[in-house]
Each structure stands twice: as structure tokens, then as C-alpha cells.
Design an enzyme around this catalytic site. Structure first.
Site, short mmCIF file in Angstrom:
data_model
loop_
_atom_site.label_atom_id
_atom_site.label_comp_id
_atom_site.label_asym_id
_atom_site.label_seq_id
_atom_site.Cartn_x
_atom_site.Cartn_y
_atom_site.Cartn_z
N ARG A 1 3.38 -45.97 -12.60
CA ARG A 1 3.99 -44.70 -12.19
C ARG A 1 5.04 -44.93 -11.11
NH1 ARG A 1 0.39 -40.66 -9.63
NH2 ARG A 1 2.46 -39.79 -9.32
N ASP B 1 1.62 -44.48 2.66
CA ASP B 1 1.76 -45.17 1.37
C ASP B 1 1.78 -46.68 1.52
OD1 ASP B 1 4.15 -42.75 0.02
OD2 ASP B 1 2.01 -42.66 0.44
N LYS C 1 11.02 -43.49 -5.84
CA LYS C 1 10.21 -42.58 -6.68
C LYS C 1 10.12 -41.22 -5.99
CE LYS C 1 5.59 -42.57 -6.37
NZ LYS C 1 5.02 -41.23 -6.10
N ASN C 2 9.81 -41.21 -4.69
CA ASN C 2 9.53 -39.94 -4.00
C ASN C 2 10.79 -39.14 -3.72
OD1 ASN C 2 6.92 -40.59 -4.25
ND2 ASN C 2 6.60 -41.18 -2.11
N ARG D 1 1.65 -34.91 -9.65
CA ARG D 1 1.62 -33.87 -8.60
C ARG D 1 3.04 -33.38 -8.31
NH1 ARG D 1 -1.06 -31.76 -4.17
NH2 ARG D 1 0.15 -31.63 -2.24
N CYS E 1 -2.34 -38.48 -8.08
CA CYS E 1 -3.36 -39.45 -7.66
C CYS E 1 -4.55 -38.75 -6.98
CB CYS E 1 -2.76 -40.42 -6.64
SG CYS E 1 -1.62 -41.54 -7.37
N ARG F 1 -5.67 -32.23 -2.36
CA ARG F 1 -4.24 -32.21 -2.04
C ARG F 1 -3.75 -30.77 -2.21
NH1 ARG F 1 -1.25 -37.15 -4.58
NH2 ARG F 1 0.22 -36.79 -2.89
N PRO F 2 -3.93 -29.97 -1.20
CA PRO F 2 -3.62 -28.54 -1.27
C PRO F 2 -2.13 -28.28 -1.39
CG PRO F 2 -4.13 -29.17 0.97
CD PRO F 2 -4.37 -30.38 0.13
N ILE F 3 -1.79 -27.07 -1.77
CA ILE F 3 -0.38 -26.65 -1.79
C ILE F 3 -0.21 -25.34 -1.04
CG2 ILE F 3 0.27 -27.84 -3.95
CD1 ILE F 3 -0.16 -25.15 -5.39
N ASP F 4 -1.15 -25.08 -0.13
CA ASP F 4 -1.11 -23.81 0.61
C ASP F 4 0.19 -23.62 1.40
OD1 ASP F 4 -2.37 -26.01 2.06
OD2 ASP F 4 -2.47 -24.62 3.73
N ILE G 1 -3.35 -39.28 7.58
CA ILE G 1 -2.80 -38.30 6.62
C ILE G 1 -3.76 -38.09 5.46
CG2 ILE G 1 -0.86 -37.85 5.04
CD1 ILE G 1 0.92 -39.26 7.11
#
Ligand code: EPZ
Length: 420
Positions: free
Chosen positions: A398, A306, A22-23, A92, A116, A121-124, A328
Site C-alpha cells: 500500500r 510512522d 503516499k500521504n 482510510r 490500517c 481512528r475516529p473522524i469526529d 499519537i
């Protein structure tokens, strides 16, 4: 509403085949729009995240045909347009379109990502990389526009303050057609990053060092179509190996790349799990007494965040007490309260999860709070005495391809039911 109903405590045996990662595929599909030709992906899993990404691609004018596990993506009709809002929030990983649209058109207008609930869950780090490469970022409501100042991104050296899978991949997607060299320092090392780099290099990109913590990308003018086999899903594999150890009487998990699971396998061996690892499969015997062990997650090649949730039911079978620390995602604890409802002796204590193994689980009505928490509840339901009903199963669907069929084939009494 869809729910999963399980009657537990049945012996499972047989063979279960792992699907594509998936990832990996959630990055490979956005990467495909960087090509001037057709990109074919083999080994694509049957999961709802893929359905969502197909819908997004089609709204943007990309034609996608699906034949079993093969996706054929033709980006020739792709239009530079704002991303479709509703869909973009369904997962995401839609944020990979930031990098690929920037890389293709020099601009991207997108809704802010969903996914999720694992705490903030930042995207900086993604945005820091894009800005370093010459993109300007503006906001209007909850859409964001990324625009390369003169329509062209430029290579830059980017240090990742935190090891980030998403930021590493997104930077690669933006950099492959940028002018000049990009160097990513403190890059994530996950196998999915190598898989994306392999696809892009086969399209004509020049990426070196994927899988190490320094990745160098020399920008190129154009990228062509190609064909690519998605790597097996190491998280699905770990989930089913843990399940086999928890409730199996001889289960072979096939289509596994052992080297992607080394820290997970080491932890199981520390518990005393008996299994035979071969070229592309792991045979898990019926287990005897297991030892409770401490678990601490860390970025790849460490123990995967995970897999801490899917491993938990097996830990609850082991004798003794120990703790789990997710370095994490500290908030990745949605499964704890639900497992406690199944009579598990488990609780959150400060920044850790403390558990006491050896107590039998009882079936109950529980809810999946996120993808991997849901997987943990499926395993717990298979272990428990009596009936377990899991709601919010959309999370599970998912990321676990054909999970009902795969587990039924092992002899599980599991079904997807509709309940209002
Ligand atoms: C990927 O998420 C995976 N998802 C996650 O798997 C996985 O848990 C995670 O990597 C960690 O390994 C996909 O690949 C689609 P990160 P991602 O960026 O990329 C912080 C599953 O169950 N961070 O590696 O979103 C972040 O808060 C999913 O399949 C920043 O601070 O994770 C986290 O603490 C769940 N700023 C840490 O880095 C940023 O800009 C690692 O996150 C980005 C991340």
C-alpha cells in the site's frame, strides 16, 4: 496469498530513489475533483492506495490516465452520487472525498472509512469542521450523508481539539469553495498539508498559513486545472535510511527533502549513525557500534509516528536498552510480537515499548499487521540470520512503491512469492 521471502544477513550497497509521498497523493487525487479543468500529477508513487483511488474516481465518472508516474485527472464527467462502497473501505484516506465532494457539490454520501488497524481512528474532528461550515450529517446503515443545508458551505473558525492531519486537510478541501473565510486553529503542520495547499492555490484557491498551526482559507467561486509535482515521501525516505544504517555498506538514498526529516535524522545522530546529508540525498555509511536511545513520537515537526516502527530494527542493533513511546497511536505495537518471534529482545510495557539491543535476529515466519509494521519486518528480515517469510504483504504494498525491485537493486535476496 502473496508473501515476501528474504534471506538475510547480506551486505547491501548502491542507490535507492524515493518516490512521491503516499500521504500527499491520497489527498491530491480527491482534491483534483474540485477543479473545472484537468489536473496532472507528476511523481505519483506505484502503490495500491493510488490504484484504489483511481478505481473510486473512475466509478464516479472521472477519467484518469496513468503514464508511468504521471496521472492525468479529468473531473468533467464527475457525477454527484453515493461513493462506491467496497472501494471506499479499502483505505482510510478515502475520507478525503468527504471534503472534496462537499466542496464541489455541497453533498457527499459515503461509506465509513477503513485503513490500517492502529486502534480506534475516529473522524469526529472532520465532522465537527463540516458541521461548523453548515453541513448536516445523517446515517443510514454504515453509509453517512453530509449535506450543506442550502447547498452551500460557509466559512467558519474551527479549533482542532487534537492535532489531526486528516481533519486539517479535509477542512481545507471543504473550505476552498465555501462562502467566506475559514480559519483552522491548532492545525497540523505536516509537509503533505503544504503540498495539498500548493496544488489548490495553483488551481486558484486562496489558502494561507499551510505548514503552521493557523491556516486561513478565503472561499472562491471556481478552481481551474493545473499541473503539480508530488513531494517526496519522507516516511519512505526515513524507512530506507534506517534500513541502510541497519544492513548497508554504503547506500545513497536520493530524492529526499532533508528538512522533512530533521527530527528523525537528529535521533539517528544521537545513536551515532554516520551519514552525509546533501541537497537532495543522504549517504549512509556502514555503521560501527550504535547507542540505544529513547524515542517519543509527536506531531510534525516532531518524530513521526510512522517512523517508530521502521526505526525499531535499527534500535535492536544498538547496544543498551531503552524505550519507544508513541503518543499519537498507543496501539501501534503490531510489530513487537513479530520481532520477538525473530528473537528480538522487545516487549510492550504499559504505554511504552521496551527493547534491549545487540542481540542477533533470527529469520522466522511473521505477519505484517499494518503498513509500517510490515516495513519494520522487511528490515528485520534483511538483518536476520536465515530466511524470513512475511505474510499480509498487501499492507506493505500500500505504501512502498516497487519495494522488491528497489531492495533487490541494492543486493538484497528478497522476492514476492505466492503461497496458499
Ligand atoms: C495521517 O493519518 C497519516 N495518514 C498517518 O500515516 C499518520 O500516522 C497520521 O496522519 C499521524 O501523523 C495519511 O495521511 C493518509 P491524524 P490520519 O488525524 O490523518 C486523532 C501511514 O503509515 N483523531 O493526524 O488518520 C487520531 O485518533 C499512516 O502512512 C481524532 O481524535 O491521522 C490520532 O490519535 C498511518 N479525531 C491523532 O488524532 C479525528 O477526527 C492523529 O491522527 C481525527 C484524528
Amino acid at each position: 496469498m502473496k508473501k515476501i521471502k528474504i534471506t538475510g544477513n547480506r551486505p547491501l550497497s548502491g542507490e535507492i530513489t524515493i518516490s512521491g509521498a503516499k500521504n500527499s497523493v491520497v489527498a491530491l487525487m480527491p482534491a483534483a475533483i474540485l477543479a473545472d479543468g484537468i489536473v496532472t500529477l507528476d511523481g505519483v508513487p506505484n502503490i495500491s492506495d493510488v490504484d484504489s483511488l483511481i478505481a473510486i474516481l473512475e466509478i464516479m465518472g472521472v477519467s484518469v490516465t496513468r503514464d508511468g508516474e504521471t496521472l492525468t485527472i479529468d473531473p468533467s464527467g464527475l457525477k454527484s452520487m453515493p461513493m462506491p462502497y467496497g472501494k471506499i473501505n479499502s483505505l482510510r484516506a478515502s475520507y478525503y472525498f468527504y471534503g472534496s465532494l462537499l466542496g464541489r457539490f455541497g453533498t457527499a454520501t459515503v461509506g465509513l472509512p477503513g485503513g490500517c488497524d492502529l486502534g480506534p481512528r475516529p473522524i469526529d474532528l472532520h465532522l465537527k469542521a463540516f458541521e461548523a461550515m453548515g453541513a448536516e450529517i445523517s446515517y443510514e446503515g454504515d453509509t453517512m450523508t453530509l449535506k450543506a443545508i442550502d447547498g452551500q458551505l460557509y466559512g467558519a473558525t474551527i479549533y482542532m481539539d487534537t492535532v489531526s492531519v486528516g481533519a486539517t486537510i479535509n477542512t481545507i478541501l471543504a473550505a476552498v469553495k465555501a462562502k467566506g473565510r475559514t480559519v483552522i486553529e491548532n492545525a497540523a503542520r505536516e509537509p503533505e498539508i503544504i503540498d495539498v495547499a500548493t496544488l489548490l492555490n495553483n488551481m486558484g484557491a486562496r489558502i494561507r498559513g499551510a505548514g503552521t498551526d493557523v491556516i486561513t482559507i478565503e472561499g472562491v467561486e471556481s478552481l481551474s486545472g493545473t499541473r503539480h509535482q508530488v513531494i517526496p515521501d519522507r516516511i519512505e525516505a526515513g524507512t530506507y535510511v534506517a534500513l541502510a544504517a541497519a544492513v548497508g555498506q554504503g547506500v545513497r538514498v536520493t530524492n529526499v527533502l532533508y528538512e522533512h526529516l530533521e527530527s528523525f535524522i537528529a535521533k539517528l545522530e544521537e545513536m551515532g549513525v554516520r551519514m552525509t546529508v546533501s541537497e537532495d540525498s543522504i549517504f549512509v555509511e556502514e555503521q560501527g557500534t550504535l547507542k540505544a536511545v529513547n524515542v517519543q513520537t509527536s506531531p510534525y515537526p516532531g518524530f513521526a509516528t510512522d517512523l517508530q516502527q521502521p526505526l525499531t530494527p535499527l534500535l535492536l542493533k544498538a547496544h543498551g536498552q531503552a524505550t519507544i513511546k508513541d503518543t499519537i497511536y498507543e496501539k501501534r505495537i503490531g510489530h513487537v510480537a513479530e520481532l520477538a518471534r525473530m528473537s528480538a529482545d522487545i516487549e510492550v510495557k504499559g504505554d511504552r515499548i521496551a527493547y534491549q539491543g545487540g542481540k542477533r535476529l533470527e529469520g522466522a515466519e511473521v505477519k505484517a499487521t499494518d503498513l509500517r509494521a510490515g516495513a519494520a519486518l522487511v528490515i528485520a528480515g534483511l538483518m536476520a540470520q536465515g530466511e524470513t517469510i512475511i505474510s499480509n504483504v498487501e499492507f506493505i504494498l500500500r505504501g512502498y512503491s516497487n519495494i522488491i525491485e528497489k531492495l533487490s537493486a541494492l543486493g538484497a535476496d528478497i522476492q514476492l512469492i505466492e503461497e496458499d
